[in-house]
Design an enzyme around this catalytic site. Structure first.
Site, PDB file in Angstrom:
ATOM      1  N   ILE A 104       0.837  -1.204   0.000  1.00 48.77           N
ATOM      2  CA  ILE A 104       0.000   0.000   0.000  1.00 48.77           C
ATOM      3  C   ILE A 104       0.873   1.256   0.000  1.00 48.77           C
ATOM      4  O   ILE A 104       1.814   1.374   0.777  1.00 48.77           O
ATOM      5  CB  ILE A 104      -0.931   0.003   1.225  1.00 48.77           C
ATOM      6  CG1 ILE A 104      -1.929  -1.160   1.131  1.00 48.77           C
ATOM      7  CG2 ILE A 104      -1.684   1.331   1.348  1.00 48.77           C
ATOM      8  CD1 ILE A 104      -2.711  -1.406   2.404  1.00 48.77           C
TER       9      ILE A 104
ATOM     10  N   HIS B 202      -6.215  -4.920 -12.194  1.00 46.73           N
ATOM     11  CA  HIS B 202      -6.979  -5.580 -11.125  1.00 46.73           C
ATOM     12  C   HIS B 202      -7.702  -6.784 -11.723  1.00 46.73           C
ATOM     13  O   HIS B 202      -8.313  -6.673 -12.790  1.00 46.73           O
ATOM     14  CB  HIS B 202      -7.994  -4.597 -10.526  1.00 46.73           C
ATOM     15  CG  HIS B 202      -8.796  -5.192  -9.414  1.00 46.73           C
ATOM     16  ND1 HIS B 202      -8.273  -5.403  -8.157  1.00 46.73           N
ATOM     17  CD2 HIS B 202     -10.074  -5.655  -9.377  1.00 46.73           C
ATOM     18  CE1 HIS B 202      -9.197  -5.960  -7.387  1.00 46.73           C
ATOM     19  NE2 HIS B 202     -10.299  -6.120  -8.103  1.00 46.73           N
TER      20      HIS B 202
END
Length: 207
Positions: free
Chosen positions: A92, A109
């Site tokens: 992240i 994704h």
């Protein structure tokens, strides 16, 4: 266009980008650096075999997300990155990085956003959720990275059939082969050729 690719694992998506560049299919883009969030991952070996510079920015060496994000931002700036691609990058980063590279960071994704995306939806978790819900079609999405997880402007999507008897592992492989490996190099090419326009939070491809 200088492309920096961020990785955390085996680097299959990275390999497809390297192959596309060799075949002159990145629209003049050149992968100038591969940056890993962990040492000793196979993606770094793929980069070295391709003659590409590598760097390891080990997440474990930083006290928090913000400190790590600042270091990543500074490293990408030093690499003069025109485009930053997440290729299986599971670490992240905070808004520091995407604000420094607005509409210049893209991620693939393994689902059709806005389904099965956001916090917690990564890797096999995505495909487990798809099978649990019983949807008949899944796929992959390439989108720009913004402060909202998986919420940036959608660049390309490709659908993949969900088949009877699929396991998360089987479905993951099919989504990679039929969608991710196809649309990620394509999105990079479109970017490098200046064919993606963003307005009002939406990306438009102009071929």
């Amino acid at each position: 266009m200088n492309i920096s690719v961020l990785v955390s694992g085996g680097g299959t998506n990275l390999q497809k980008l390297i192959d596309a560049e060799k075949e002159n299919k990145l629209g003049g883009g050149k992968i100038t650096c591969v940056i890993s969030s962990k040492p000793d991952v196979y993606a770094l070996e793929r980069a070295k075999r391709g003659g590409i510079k590598t760097a390891v920015l080990n997440r474990k060496e930083y006290p928090d997300v913000h400190a790590y994000s600042l270091a990543m931002r500074d490293l990408l700036r030093s690499e003069k990155a025109d485009l930053v691609i997440y290729a299986g990058f599971l670490t992240i980063l905070d808004e520091t990085v995407c604000r420094a590279f607005p509409n210049r960071m893209m991620n693939v994704h393994p689902a059709l956003i806005p389904s099965f995306c956001g916090k917690g939806y990564y890797g096999l978790h995505v495909h487990e959720a798809v099978l649990q819900k019983g949807v008949k079609v899944t796929g992959a999405t390439v989108h720009f990275v913004t402060e909202e997880c998986d919420g940036g402007p959608i660049i390309l999507q490709k659908a993949v059939e969900v088949k009877n008897g699929d396991t998360p592992e089987i479905l993951q492989r099919r989504v990679m082969e039929e969608a991710e490996w196809v649309i990620l190099p394509e999105a990079a090419r479109l970017f490098c050729e200046g064919k993606i326009k963003v307005a009002d939070g939406k990306a438009t491809v102009e071929e």
